[in-house]
Scaffold this active site. Structure first.
Site, PDB file in Angstrom:
ATOM      1  CB  SER A   9       4.594 -21.324  20.188  1.00 47.33           C
ATOM      2  OG  SER A   9       4.916 -20.712  21.419  1.00 47.33           O
ATOM      3  CG  MET A  38       2.832 -17.609  29.677  1.00 43.52           C
ATOM      4  SD  MET A  38       3.961 -18.971  29.926  1.00 43.52           S
ATOM      5  CE  MET A  38       3.711 -19.896  28.407  1.00 43.52           C
ATOM      6  CG  MET A  70      -1.728 -19.069  28.796  1.00 46.24           C
ATOM      7  SD  MET A  70      -0.244 -19.963  28.329  1.00 46.24           S
ATOM      8  CE  MET A  70       0.315 -18.959  26.979  1.00 46.24           C
ATOM      9  N   GLY A 144       1.887 -23.004  30.336  1.00 46.17           N
ATOM     10  CA  GLY A 144       2.939 -22.378  31.140  1.00 46.17           C
ATOM     11  C   GLY A 144       4.333 -22.582  30.578  1.00 46.17           C
TER      12      GLY A 144
HETATM   13  O1  LIG Z   1       0.993 -22.034  25.285  1.00 46.06           O
HETATM   14  C1  LIG Z   1       1.907 -22.810  25.306  1.00 46.06           C
HETATM   15  C2  LIG Z   1       2.441 -23.301  26.584  1.00 46.06           C
HETATM   16  O2  LIG Z   1       1.691 -22.745  27.602  1.00 46.06           O
HETATM   17  C3  LIG Z   1       2.423 -23.324  24.019  1.00 46.06           C
HETATM   18  O3  LIG Z   1       2.216 -22.415  22.948  1.00 46.06           O
HETATM   19  C4  LIG Z   1       3.794 -23.854  23.970  1.00 46.06           C
HETATM   20  O4  LIG Z   1       4.710 -22.825  23.795  1.00 46.06           O
HETATM   21  C5  LIG Z   1       3.930 -24.822  22.852  1.00 46.06           C
HETATM   22  O5  LIG Z   1       5.221 -25.280  22.861  1.00 46.06           O
HETATM   23  P1  LIG Z   1       5.614 -26.707  22.269  1.00 46.06           P
HETATM   24  O6  LIG Z   1       4.872 -27.741  23.085  1.00 46.06           O
HETATM   25  O7  LIG Z   1       5.162 -26.709  20.844  1.00 46.06           O
HETATM   26  O8  LIG Z   1       7.081 -26.747  22.443  1.00 46.06           O
END
Ligand SMILES: O=C(CO)[C@@H](O)[C@H](O)COP(=O)(O)O
Length: 228
Positions: A9, A38, A70, A144
């Site tokens: 991500s 987001m 999101m 988020g």
């Molecule tokens: O969509 C989301 C958060 O909303 C995720 O994609 C997070 O970005 C994952 O992050 P880690 O928990 O792996 O740090």
């Protein structure tokens, strides 16, 4: 069973060097770029939009870009991300006024379509749209923010989703997102996931390749355990 895919991500990447970060993580063995959108409305945070997706394509990224919306509403951004070069587009069912129409919009645009479920969102939203799904994404944190802790109850939900997918005639990826680390990815795979989003676990390490290799070694054990 589909091959396991690792999808870093980019929410946890250094945005000041985004193109280079994406190149580095793909060169380190990642399969998919997970792109978190987001809107400070559906979730209490604000990130990146279609212009950034298009910029990554212009930069030369050819790997699949997995856009997780999101946002609410969803249809205008679906259209924009189709034009911007997205590969997968997923959205939260409660954020769309017409789920079937939004899924069809994604597929008509040549992208793969999916629904995303928050920890407390029931899976029953898939009941009448299985034929329009390429992916089911289960959130194992409330959406988020990156860097949150994996919610253990998601493992049962994964098992339920895996059963539903296997009982259908459709090839639907089962993606997990939130708190995925090297030390829990095996258990998550054994519960049925085949696509693994990991933000902080990869981008907060110095050696992306070592982290991705360690995740793959765990996934190999999971593959043996589930007999694939
Ligand atoms: O969509 C989301 C958060 O909303 C995720 O994609 C997070 O970005 C994952 O992050 P880690 O928990 O792996 O740090």
């Amino acid at each position: 069973m589909n091959p396991y895919l690792i999808a870093p991500s980019i929410l946890s990447a250094d945005f000041a060097r985004l193109g280079e970060e994406v190149d580095n993580v793909l060169n380190a063995g990642a399969d998919v770029v997970h792109f978190d959108v987001m809107d400070n409305h559906y979730v209490p945070n604000l990130t990146i939009g279609p212009m950034v997706c298009e910029a990554l394509r212009k930069h030369g990224v050819t790997a699949p870009i997995d856009v997780h919306l999101m946002v609410s509403p969803v249809d205008d951004l679906i259209r924009m991300f189709i034009d911007a070069g997205a590969s997968y587009i997923t959205f939260h069912p409660e954020a769309s006024n017409h789920i079937d129409r939004s899924l069809q919009l994604i597929r008509d645009g040549g992208c793969k379509a999916g629904l995303v479920f928050n920890p407390a969102t029931p899976l029953s939203y898939i009941d009448h749209v299985m034929d329009k799904l390429d992916m089911i994404l289960l959130m194992s944190v409330n959406p988020g923010f990156g860097g949150q802790k994996f919610i253990p109850g998601t493992l049962d939900k994964l098992r339920e989703a895996r059963k539903r997918i296997d009982a259908s005639n459709y090839n639907i990826r089962l993606e997990i997102d939130g708190g995925v680390k090297t030390d829990n990815i095996r258990e998550i795979a054994e519960a049925g996931a085949d696509t693994f989003v990991a933000g902080s676990a990869i981008f907060n390490t110095d050696d992306y390749r070592a982290t991705i290799d360690a995740m793959r070694a765990e996934l190999e054990q999971a593959r043996r355990a589930v007999g694939q």
